[in-house]
Every structure is written in C-alpha cells, then in structure tokens.
Motif scaffolding. Sequence first.
Motif: not given
Length: 87
Positions: A6, A10-11
């Motif tokens: 990711k 996104e994290k």
Amino acid sequence: MPRLSKSQHEKQNDNIRYVIAGNLEKLRIGKYEFASKIGFGGYATFLKRWKSPDEFTLGDLRRIANVLNISLNTLLGNPDSNERARR
C-alpha cells in the motif's frame, strides 16, 4: 499485476480507521451512535467518510478525537508528537 504494498497515503487512512475502530470498541460505542455523537445527520455520511477518510473535515476530526477522548495527534497516528513539542 497486483500491487505488492500500500502507498503511504493508504496506510495513513487505514491507521485512522484502526484508531477509531479500536477506541469505539474500547468505549463500547457502536458506529450508529458514534455518527450521532460526532454530529453527522445520518449514518450514510459517516460510512462515506469512513471509506474515504480524506473526506473528514478538520472539524469532524476534532469532534471524533473529543468523543473518543484522544488527542488529534493520536487520531492521525502521531501519538508522540505532543511529547516532541514539549522538549
């Protein structure tokens, strides 16, 4: 070909959802009740923003942090940033 990892963005979004979900569980607050407590007119608004945390406004994030009794830094994944500011 599928992505292997990711992105940082996104994290960070996953972390916001993780912090909210963990604190909701700890406080035994359901998502419907939580949506009401943070001032959303409906559960659908909360779900939309839950799926895409970028949609949360600064005001939303402040209300979320207040209801969960955590700092805004903790909500955003920076639990020790207050400590660094004190030094």
